[in-house]
Design a protein around this motif. Sequence first.
Motif: not given
Length: 743
Positions: A354-355, A358, A370-371, A374, A396, A402-403, A540
């Motif tokens: 995930a990182e 991103l 996804a942003e 965040a 997503w 992501y959440y 997603p």
Amino acid sequence: MTSFPGAWHAAADYLRCAGVSTLFGLPGDDLAVLRAVRDSGLRMVLCRDQRNAAFMATGYALQSGGPAVCVVGKGPATANAVTGLVEARASGAPVVVLAGGTAVERRGTGAFQELDQLAVVAPLVKWAHRVDHADRVGPALEKAFLVATSGAPGPVYLEFPDHLTATPVRVSRPWASHRAALRAPAAAPLTAEVDQLIRASLRPVVLVGGGMRHHNGEGVVERFATTVSAAIFCTASGRGAVPERQALFCGLSGLYTPPGTERLWQEADLVIAVGSRLEETATTGWPERIGSEVPVVQVNVEAAELSTEYGGHRVLGDGAATLAAWTEALAGQPPREPWLSTVARCRDRAAALAESALARMRTDEHVHVAEVLAAVEAVTPADRVLVQENGLQDMWSYFSPYYVCGERGGSVVPSEQTALGFGAAAAAGVRLAAPDRPVVAFVGDGAFTLFHADLATVRREAAGVLYVVLRNGGYGWLHAQLDRNGLDPVRYPFASDPPPQGPRVTTRAELEPALRRAWAACARGEVAVVDVDVRLTDTPPGMDDLHGEFPAVPPRTGLALGATVPWRPVAGLVPAQYPSTTAAVGGTLAAALAAVPDDVAPEVPLLVVADAYSKWAARRFARRCASTERQVRPSDSTGLETSELIRAFAISHGWRGRCHLVAGLGAERVLALAERFAARGPVLVCEVTPLDEDALGDPGCAVVALAMTSPSVADLPPVEADAMPGALLAALARRSSTAGVPA
């Protein structure tokens, strides 16, 4: 003896005694219910749409854990609430619908708005009843609440015909509370067979369903999972029952399985499902061995809630009480250290993936969903309740990490029915059920537009809701099916451009400041809307594999987690130029299938990447149209033509593999998509570019073909390294150089 002027007055008094404070609805023309509640102290949330009223009541019930009431008129008013009843039933929400109806003496005469409402709603509720005599009003009200809240909760329907509006109702005793009749939760005993299964298991998984909402206050799920060293997953409706930062929690199951955690399902030797019906979205992508070689132990409060699709023991009992009893009985087991290490590695792998995703997102100019999640997490308090829709982009939010729904957070999602507009309306009910909690509705613009008639209702009645609206132009899921079905988005415009309802975010720099201003307005008691432009292609993980009703791709032998997938050009698939699309499709597929072993060739999936073709089509379209702004996502008959050619080729060659014609995803996205396919077997990728970018007719095309190997095919013979340059090859070279894998 207590006497009331009519059925609605009796109902208002009962609701007050039952602890109900809020009603949602749109009453019938006689406004009898408003006269009844006027002096009762009950709050009546007047809605513009009966469907939204039912959604709000469902949101209220899901958040509060208690009953909610929806009031509607007769005929079309009841019919318009049906969508809400479908959602309430599938969500297990104890919603009591009180409806008007045709007077008994007028039935069968063609009376105004006459409808056999019982026949309409009975299949959708736990209990449907029409009261025809004043003496039966009291018992019917008490039974409605008993049925709605007992066992597996769900909606009920109670009809008060017009003749009871002004007929005196007498109640000879005090109201009986539905709470007083509820028995203590019963634990199912740990049988010898289940005990043996659990003790013998080396790699158990616990799946938490929506039936555990409001039933895990003492952390019984986590204590049980710790005792047996089990990984924890939840269904979408079960989200919030378990803190998602808990060390054994690995995300949602099925359709929403986080990339990096698939290994846990592939290697599990026991699944224990608690409070889940094991619906399709919760089990999509499960290995075939689950339910056959791998037993599934189900615990649920009612037999009707148990699935018969999976083999294993089925246990009737309260989920929390049963797990508590089993935890005590199984105490003292040594930790399954190898499995716990695997769980930890999978969690770390999911976080790293995930990182990394991103980080890639931050390198381009677009705002990614996804942003947005965040930013919501950064701006709003940790005890927020995120109310979600189930559209293509807003999904997503279903993908951890992501959440993440933390220990103080909450989540309300649509059921397996995923009724459009549910989340937008349900947020109002959630806010009224939890006025001290921040409520964020994370919705698509299609759902928000459908709900929009009641935005004024939310502003008036449920101040403080923040709407984050993802603007992809309309119905993203349906639009995504157009290319896959060879259909023209200009002729079938699921995507459009509805006017924004709040500040419009188009860049990454605007995102967090806009959310901070909106949240400040919510803190002042206002309803705030932030529109965020997102792309239709921003889908997603795993959603590119899905078509329409998302039939699951049959699972195949997978790669070991973390293994790097080797790519090679395929011998015999030399870069070639073709004078027409027909020749390109036929020649490329024939060569591709000839290069793959006969035993797997008929089922090999093929990705035909047509980014350059899409851009050529956009230019051609612009030249043919007076306005270049009409075309949001380029596509034309080229996609239809290519799809038809592939279909004809498949029929003539006995090829059963799935073909995906993709455009606008970008090379890195296509490679990621291909890697997911490769976990199930070999996959072929062809990149197609037009020869004549200015042509108005068939431009001809150049084709570069690649192959991804997998355990199903030990080695594919490589071709000489003189391949034609292409976006995919360039991206592959970058990836291979960083991973140390030969291209």
